[in-house]
Design a protein around this motif. Structure first.
Motif, short mmCIF file in Angstrom:
data_model
loop_
_atom_site.label_atom_id
_atom_site.label_comp_id
_atom_site.label_asym_id
_atom_site.label_seq_id
_atom_site.Cartn_x
_atom_site.Cartn_y
_atom_site.Cartn_z
N TYR A 1 -4.86 -5.18 -8.77
CA TYR A 1 -5.27 -3.95 -7.82
C TYR A 1 -4.06 -3.26 -7.78
O TYR A 1 -2.90 -3.24 -7.73
CB TYR A 1 -5.62 -3.89 -6.09
CG TYR A 1 -5.56 -2.69 -5.81
CD1 TYR A 1 -6.97 -2.25 -5.29
CD2 TYR A 1 -4.72 -2.39 -4.49
CE1 TYR A 1 -7.29 -1.41 -5.07
CE2 TYR A 1 -5.27 -0.75 -4.36
CZ TYR A 1 -6.00 -0.21 -4.21
OH TYR A 1 -6.08 0.66 -3.81
N CYS B 1 -1.73 0.11 -7.12
CA CYS B 1 -2.14 1.54 -6.00
C CYS B 1 -2.30 3.07 -7.31
O CYS B 1 -1.68 3.19 -7.97
CB CYS B 1 -0.50 1.32 -4.97
SG CYS B 1 -1.06 0.39 -3.46
N TRP C 1 -4.09 5.76 5.38
CA TRP C 1 -3.51 5.41 3.89
C TRP C 1 -3.65 3.71 3.15
O TRP C 1 -4.19 4.03 2.42
CB TRP C 1 -2.17 6.18 3.47
CG TRP C 1 -1.89 6.09 2.51
CD1 TRP C 1 -2.21 5.58 1.34
CD2 TRP C 1 -0.47 5.56 1.71
NE1 TRP C 1 -1.80 5.25 0.14
CE2 TRP C 1 -0.61 5.79 -0.15
CE3 TRP C 1 1.12 5.21 2.16
CZ2 TRP C 1 0.91 5.14 -0.86
CZ3 TRP C 1 2.14 4.94 1.25
CH2 TRP C 1 2.26 4.92 0.11
N CYS D 1 -6.55 1.62 0.74
CA CYS D 1 -5.85 0.03 0.12
C CYS D 1 -6.46 -1.34 0.04
O CYS D 1 -7.17 -2.04 -0.74
CB CYS D 1 -4.98 0.79 -0.41
SG CYS D 1 -3.98 1.75 -2.02
N HIS E 1 3.70 0.30 3.13
CA HIS E 1 2.50 0.58 2.22
C HIS E 1 1.86 -0.70 1.88
O HIS E 1 1.24 -1.06 2.77
CB HIS E 1 1.92 0.98 1.20
CG HIS E 1 0.81 1.61 0.63
ND1 HIS E 1 -0.01 2.00 1.25
CD2 HIS E 1 0.61 1.76 -0.78
CE1 HIS E 1 -1.05 1.85 0.40
NE2 HIS E 1 -1.04 1.79 -0.62
N HIS E 2 2.59 -1.74 1.73
CA HIS E 2 2.31 -2.99 0.85
C HIS E 2 2.38 -3.52 2.38
O HIS E 2 1.65 -4.72 2.70
CB HIS E 2 2.76 -3.37 -0.30
CG HIS E 2 1.99 -2.73 -1.29
ND1 HIS E 2 2.77 -2.35 -2.43
CD2 HIS E 2 1.42 -1.18 -1.45
CE1 HIS E 2 1.89 -1.75 -3.60
NE2 HIS E 2 1.14 -1.67 -3.07
N GLU F 1 -0.46 -3.31 4.45
CA GLU F 1 -2.24 -4.11 3.65
C GLU F 1 -1.95 -4.92 3.76
O GLU F 1 -3.46 -5.44 4.49
CB GLU F 1 -1.49 -3.33 2.41
CG GLU F 1 -2.13 -1.48 1.97
CD GLU F 1 -2.64 -1.87 -0.26
OE1 GLU F 1 -2.80 -2.97 -0.77
OE2 GLU F 1 -1.74 -0.94 -0.15
#
Ligand code: AMP
Ligand code: ZN
Length: 492
Positions: A28, A30, A207, A211, A236-237, A240
């Motif tokens: 994956y 981004c 956001w 993902c 972000h990660h 996630e």
């Protein structure tokens, strides 16, 4: 198949790649937030991800890659609203320019490019699970992730939860969070904003959840590699991981690989410095996308890439060396004898050193693969290519090419180019920077040349080479018919 080793941001060490499915790597990456044209920093990351997928295939894996398009977030909503457009109207031209940029840099297409706006139900499903399990809570029409519930939050980035005190409020926190550290999963709609219905009322996804939903939908709850630029690591990660693992109870990603940033003339890109280039702007200044791709490949992904026009000139010069060798090779003559055979006295006796080309080809393939398997060491891979170019030049100058050597070198370079995607100058020229990606099929002259080389290889009893040429012809859709008068060919 040699098992590659990659640096894993989680754990900060190089570790062997272990895949969830035999011989297949699920990745994956981004993708772009489509509120603007991509800048060359974004493109550095996308070219790195392209190198990764191509390298994995070279090493013998099948690849399943997903790259999302973030077409709903705070920025897209705000800018679409300012422009008086729907989200779709506003983002469509940027989606188009993103794909045009990929084509101009000969980035291979991933298997899926899901749009966030097409996956809102999947996002809602995950958020519902999080709420059920006590990781998510609703406040004023929004839903937040309760970080205090997640014991190993911070394990990717090294973020220390204790450093941000519980209950501390942050300036832009206007959504009624319990704790400043919590992050948003679902944002209640403000008047006039685009929104989707949900169990918590109209709103839109955060956001990070985009993902998690799009990766797990196409790749499974646990998959092999997740990539992005280093700015994606936190939050972000990290977020996630928190939301995906809390929802499924399964490990989310095995290998986290992040590309360092591109900077320009030694400085961070910024609009105010006027150094935030798009690909089109560079092309307008005379830059060649092929040289840009080469420059991106030549710097290891974990090092900052300092973009300069001098660096671009050096990249173009390196490519010219390869082009020159290919030109000289195309015009060199092969001696009929090989393995020390005489060719009947028309030429000087060919020395046993004529066998050096097959050995050079084998070495290049092996060293190139080893460099890629070593944390995608493209600079080392390119160094092995230039050793090869030098050695082939020497062989041409010393007039020691044996029958089939030209085809061998060309076939080896073509194989290496399945990873680099820069060696075929004609393909770049034909693409003209407009479409790219697909290369035109071989010309009649090319095919006639390969057929002739195959006949010569058979005459010289080099059946391995003859088979290789037959495969190449086959791949180009050419049917061969061996007749007493020679080989005939036609297109399928
Ligand atoms: P964005 O469109 O901002 O979501 O970014 C798309 C991708 O580009 C993400 O993987 C980012 O990490 C990456 N990125 C952003 N800025 C840079 C940069 N200066 N250099 C390299 N990659 C970047
Ligand atoms: Zn993402």
């Amino acid at each position: 198949m040699s098992q590659p080793v990659f640096y894993n941001t989680e754990g900060r060490a190089e570790t062997p790649l272990e895949t969830t499915h035999p011989d297949e790597v699920r990745i994956y990456t981004c993708g772009p937030t489509v509120y603007n044209h991509a800048h060359i920093g974004n493109l550095r990351t996308f070219v790195f991800e392209d190198l990764l997928r191509r390298a994995l295939r070279f090493l013998g894996y099948r690849v399943l890659q997903v790259m999302n398009l973030t077409d709903v977030d705070d920025k897209t909503i705000q800018l679409a609203g300012d422009a008086g457009m729907s989200l779709e109207e506003f983002t469509a031209p940027f989606v188009e320019s993103f794909f045009a940029d990929l084509d101009r840099l000969h980035v291979e297409r991933a298997e899926h490019y899901p749009k966030a706006t097409d996956h809102v139900p999947e996002m809602i499903d995950i958020i519902e699970k999080l709420v059920e399990r006590g990781y998510g809570y609703v406040a004023e029409g929004s839903v937040f992730f309760r970080i205090a519930e997640d014991e190993d939050y911070g394990r990717l980035s090294g973020f220390d939860l204790a450093e941000v005190r519980q209950g501390e409020r942050v300036a832009d926190d206007d959504y009624g969070k319990e704790d400043a550290r919590d992050f948003v999963l679902w944002k209640g709609a403000k008047p006039g904003e685009p929104s989707w219905d949900s169990p918590w009322g109209p709103g839109r996804p955060g956001w990070h959840i985009e993902c998690s939903a799009m990766s797990m939908k196409y790749l499974g709850e646990t998959f092999d590699i997740h990539c992005g630029g280093v700015d994606n690591i936190f939050p972000h990660h990290e977020n996630e991981i928190a939301q995906s693992e809390s929802a499924t109870g399964e490990p989310f990603v095995r290998h986290w690989i992040h590309a360092e940033h591109l900077i320009v003339d030694g400085a961070k890109m910024s609009k105010s410095l006027g150094n935030q280039y798009t690909l089109s702007e560079l092309v307008e200044k005379g830059a060649d996308p092929r040289a840009i791709r080469y420059l991106f490949l030549s710097v290891h992904y974990r090092k900052k890439l300092n973009f300069t026009f001098e660096g671009l000139d050096a990249a173009a010069a390196a490519l010219a060396k390869i082009d020159e060798m290919k030109f000289r090779l195309a015009h060199a003559t092969e001696s009929a004898g090989s393995n020390g055979d005489s060719d009947g006295g028309h030429h000087s006796l060919v020395s046993p050193s004529t066998r050096q080309i097959p050995a050079l080809c084998t070495t290049l393939r092996a060293d190139f693969a080893a460099a890629l398997a070593d944390d995608l060491n493209a600079s080392k891979a390119l160094a092995t290519l230039f050793d090869f170019v030098k050695a082939v030049n020497v062989a041409i100058e010393s007039d020691v090419l044996a029958v089939g050597d030209k085809a061998r070198v060309e076939a080896t370079l073509a194989e290496i180019d399945t990873v680099l995607g820069v060696l075929d100058r004609e393909a770049w020229e034909e693409a003209g920077g407009a479409k790219g990606g697909e290369t035109a099929g071989p010309s009649d002259d090319d095919i006639a040349g390969w057929v002739k080389e195959r006949e010569e290889a058979r005459a010289a009893r080099d059946f391995a080479l003859a088979d290789q040429l037959r495969d190449r012809l086959d791949a180009a859709g050419i049917v061969l018919e061996d007749t007493p008068q020679g080989t005939r060919w036609k297109r399928k």
